[in-house]
Design a protein around this motif. Structure first.
Motif, short mmCIF file in Angstrom:
data_model
loop_
_atom_site.label_atom_id
_atom_site.label_comp_id
_atom_site.label_asym_id
_atom_site.label_seq_id
_atom_site.Cartn_x
_atom_site.Cartn_y
_atom_site.Cartn_z
N ASN A 44 3.74 8.88 -12.57
CA ASN A 44 4.53 8.78 -13.80
C ASN A 44 5.18 7.42 -14.04
O ASN A 44 5.63 7.15 -15.16
CB ASN A 44 5.61 9.86 -13.81
N CYS A 45 5.27 6.58 -13.03
CA CYS A 45 5.95 5.29 -13.22
C CYS A 45 5.11 4.34 -14.05
O CYS A 45 3.89 4.51 -14.19
CB CYS A 45 6.31 4.67 -11.87
N LYS A 46 5.76 3.32 -14.61
CA LYS A 46 5.07 2.38 -15.50
C LYS A 46 4.31 1.28 -14.76
O LYS A 46 3.50 0.57 -15.36
CB LYS A 46 6.09 1.75 -16.45
N ALA A 47 4.57 1.13 -13.47
CA ALA A 47 3.88 0.09 -12.69
C ALA A 47 2.38 0.39 -12.60
O ALA A 47 1.97 1.55 -12.44
CB ALA A 47 4.47 0.00 -11.29
N LYS A 48 1.58 -0.65 -12.72
CA LYS A 48 0.13 -0.51 -12.63
C LYS A 48 -0.36 -0.59 -11.20
O LYS A 48 -1.37 0.02 -10.83
CB LYS A 48 -0.53 -1.62 -13.45
N PHE A 49 0.37 -1.34 -10.35
CA PHE A 49 -0.07 -1.63 -8.99
C PHE A 49 0.86 -0.94 -7.98
O PHE A 49 2.07 -0.89 -8.19
CB PHE A 49 -0.07 -3.14 -8.73
N GLN A 93 5.55 -4.62 -12.67
CA GLN A 93 4.22 -4.03 -12.62
C GLN A 93 3.85 -3.55 -11.22
O GLN A 93 2.76 -3.03 -11.00
CB GLN A 93 3.18 -5.05 -13.11
N LEU A 94 4.78 -3.73 -10.27
CA LEU A 94 4.47 -3.45 -8.87
C LEU A 94 5.43 -2.39 -8.30
O LEU A 94 6.65 -2.56 -8.32
CB LEU A 94 4.59 -4.75 -8.07
N LEU A 95 4.87 -1.30 -7.81
CA LEU A 95 5.63 -0.29 -7.08
C LEU A 95 5.44 -0.52 -5.59
O LEU A 95 4.30 -0.53 -5.09
CB LEU A 95 5.13 1.11 -7.45
N VAL A 96 6.54 -0.74 -4.88
CA VAL A 96 6.46 -0.89 -3.42
C VAL A 96 6.58 0.50 -2.81
O VAL A 96 7.67 1.07 -2.73
CB VAL A 96 7.58 -1.81 -2.89
N LEU A 97 5.45 1.04 -2.41
CA LEU A 97 5.42 2.41 -1.90
C LEU A 97 6.04 2.50 -0.50
O LEU A 97 6.85 3.38 -0.21
CB LEU A 97 3.99 2.94 -1.87
N GLY A 98 5.65 1.57 0.36
CA GLY A 98 6.13 1.58 1.73
C GLY A 98 5.00 1.31 2.69
O GLY A 98 3.98 0.73 2.33
N SER A 99 5.16 1.74 3.93
CA SER A 99 4.17 1.45 4.97
C SER A 99 3.83 2.71 5.75
O SER A 99 4.58 3.69 5.76
CB SER A 99 4.70 0.37 5.92
N LEU A 100 2.69 2.66 6.43
CA LEU A 100 2.26 3.78 7.23
C LEU A 100 3.03 3.80 8.55
O LEU A 100 3.23 2.75 9.18
CB LEU A 100 0.75 3.67 7.52
N ASP A 101 3.48 4.97 8.95
CA ASP A 101 4.20 5.11 10.22
C ASP A 101 3.18 5.14 11.36
O ASP A 101 2.52 6.15 11.60
CB ASP A 101 5.03 6.39 10.21
N VAL A 102 3.05 4.02 12.06
CA VAL A 102 2.10 3.91 13.17
C VAL A 102 2.82 3.57 14.48
O VAL A 102 2.21 3.09 15.42
CB VAL A 102 1.01 2.85 12.88
N LYS A 103 4.12 3.85 14.52
CA LYS A 103 4.93 3.47 15.69
C LYS A 103 4.39 4.09 16.97
O LYS A 103 4.20 3.41 17.98
CB LYS A 103 6.38 3.90 15.47
N ASN A 104 4.11 5.40 16.95
CA ASN A 104 3.63 6.07 18.15
C ASN A 104 2.26 5.56 18.58
O ASN A 104 2.01 5.35 19.78
CB ASN A 104 3.58 7.59 17.93
N GLU A 105 1.39 5.37 17.61
CA GLU A 105 0.05 4.88 17.92
C GLU A 105 0.10 3.47 18.51
O GLU A 105 -0.64 3.15 19.46
CB GLU A 105 -0.83 4.89 16.67
N MET A 106 0.97 2.64 17.98
CA MET A 106 1.10 1.27 18.49
C MET A 106 1.63 1.28 19.93
O MET A 106 1.19 0.49 20.77
CB MET A 106 2.03 0.46 17.59
N LYS A 146 -3.66 4.50 -10.58
CA LYS A 146 -3.04 3.22 -10.22
C LYS A 146 -4.00 2.38 -9.36
O LYS A 146 -5.03 2.86 -8.90
CB LYS A 146 -1.74 3.44 -9.46
N ILE A 147 -3.61 1.13 -9.14
CA ILE A 147 -4.44 0.19 -8.39
C ILE A 147 -3.74 -0.13 -7.07
O ILE A 147 -2.68 -0.76 -7.07
CB ILE A 147 -4.68 -1.09 -9.20
N PRO A 148 -4.32 0.27 -5.94
CA PRO A 148 -3.69 -0.04 -4.65
C PRO A 148 -3.84 -1.52 -4.28
O PRO A 148 -4.90 -2.11 -4.50
CB PRO A 148 -4.46 0.84 -3.65
N ILE A 149 -2.78 -2.07 -3.74
CA ILE A 149 -2.82 -3.37 -3.09
C ILE A 149 -2.37 -3.12 -1.66
O ILE A 149 -1.23 -2.72 -1.42
CB ILE A 149 -1.92 -4.40 -3.78
N ILE A 150 -3.29 -3.33 -0.72
CA ILE A 150 -3.05 -2.94 0.67
C ILE A 150 -2.89 -4.19 1.53
O ILE A 150 -3.73 -5.10 1.47
CB ILE A 150 -4.20 -2.08 1.22
N ILE A 151 -1.82 -4.21 2.33
CA ILE A 151 -1.61 -5.30 3.27
C ILE A 151 -1.81 -4.76 4.68
O ILE A 151 -1.08 -3.87 5.12
CB ILE A 151 -0.20 -5.90 3.13
#
Length: 346
Positions: A44-49, A93-106, A146-151
């Motif tokens: 629902n948000c207006k951000a495209k990315f 235009q950018l929604l900062v969703l967050g990051s994957l929780d990989v603490k245990n795997e790391m 939406k369009i994902p931008i993945i880091i």
């Protein structure tokens, strides 16, 4: 999205350097409200990315590479927050969703030894677990229009990007990969060197173009396999473009686009293809930063470009004097992509 670590407005405020008379991305970028449903908010948000980080280097370790790519997310988000919001590119235009929780795997990966056969199996199991999480989140973003931008993270995450997008589109997708390596190695258990071959084998990847392979670091077996699959997998090499000059950089951009443009396609950028950029497989020679920026713009402005993935940057492996450079480079590539997509609306 139970394994998502949401990025909050408070965190965004802390990393944004506010200055009188200026408006930074960090003041305009969106975050999911604390009590909000991420899936509904994305839709629902207006951000495209939608910006999403994967702070891991397990796939790199599993491929006998140097760890360090896990640090790219934190470096990049700090740089992105301090980009100027102006008429050329807007943070809203950018929604900062967050990051994957990989603490245990790391933590588990820290104790593993690549040379141990059983540990290699454990590495692959950990990568497969991350694959499932990444593909689910990318599916959710793309399905919402939406369009994902993945880091990243390692290039193993290309698999999750491809699978998630293909499932959201209900058909296999194409990919163009700016990379010194094919990442099309044998199916020997998941790692950063075979994300594309697994996606291809499982039917999520339809056509694949590798831009700028380094001839000295591509095995004979991989070259033979690429030749056998040339109807669906094509490549050019850095050496024939930049050294022998038997091919032209701009013309090759068009050749690659022609090959993939008829279906939705992902744009993959491996920072280890750039000279002297800190990564798990640093190189002293390669295309320039200006050229990779041109690459992102060229493919990003096409209607069918569906996501951008920037991976393998490792600020932890950089010189102490300029630890921010990897994050700043990622910020440039992201805004290049956003500006390219804006061209479609003009």
């Amino acid at each position: 999205m139970e394994n998502l670590v949401p990025f909050t407005s408070i965190e965004l405020g802390k990393i944004t350097n506010h200055r009188s008379g200026e408006i930074k991305f960090g003041e305009k970028m969106l975050t999911v409200p604390k009590e909000g449903d991420p899936i509904q908010f994305i839709a629902n948000c207006k951000a495209k990315f939608v910006l999403f980080g994967i702070p891991e280097d397990i796939g790199v370790r599993a491929n006998f590479g140097r760890p360090g790519a896990a640090s790219a997310w934190q470096s990049a988000i700090k740089s992105i927050a301090n980009i100027q919001h102006n008429r050329f590119c807007k943070g809203s235009q950018l929604l900062v969703l967050g990051s994957l929780d990989v603490k245990n795997e790391m933590q588990l990966a820290e104790k593993l030894d690549f040379h141990n056969v059983n540990d290699r199996k454990t590495f692959s199991t950990l990568v497969e677990k991350i694959d499932k999480e990444v593909s689910h989140i990318i599916f959710t973003i793309v399905k919402a229009g939406k369009i994902p931008i993945i880091i990243g993270g390692g290039h193993n995450n290309a698999y999750g990007n491809i699978k998630g997008t293909a499932l959201a589109k209900s058909k296999p997708i194409n990919v163009v990969n700016f990379d010194a390596h094919s990442d099309f190695r044998i199916l020997e258990g998941r790692h950063s060197g075979n994300g594309f071959s697994y996606a291809f084998d499982e039917g999520f990847l339809k056509k694949y173009f590798i831009y700028g392979l380094h001839e000295s670091y591509t095995s004979k077996n991989v070259l033979l396999r690429l030749k056998d699959l040339e109807d669906r997998v094509r490549f050019n090499t850095y050496d024939e473009i930049a050294i022998r000059k038997v091919k032209n950089f701009e013309q090759e951009l068009n050749q690659a686009l022609t090959f993939i443009k008829n279906e939705p396609f992902g744009i993959e950028i491996d920072l280890d293809s750039l000279p002297n950029i800190a990564s798990s497989a640093m190189t002293p020679t390669g295309f320039s930063i200006e050229q990779v920026r041109q690459f992102v713009h060229h493919f990003g402005k096409h209607f069918h470009s569906t996501y951008l993935h920037i991976c393998e940057g490792a600020p932890d492996l950089a010189e102490d004097k300029n630890p921010q450079l990897i994050g700043k480079l990622i910020g440039y590539l992201i805004t290049d992509f956003m500006k390219a997509k804006a061209v479609l609306e003009e």
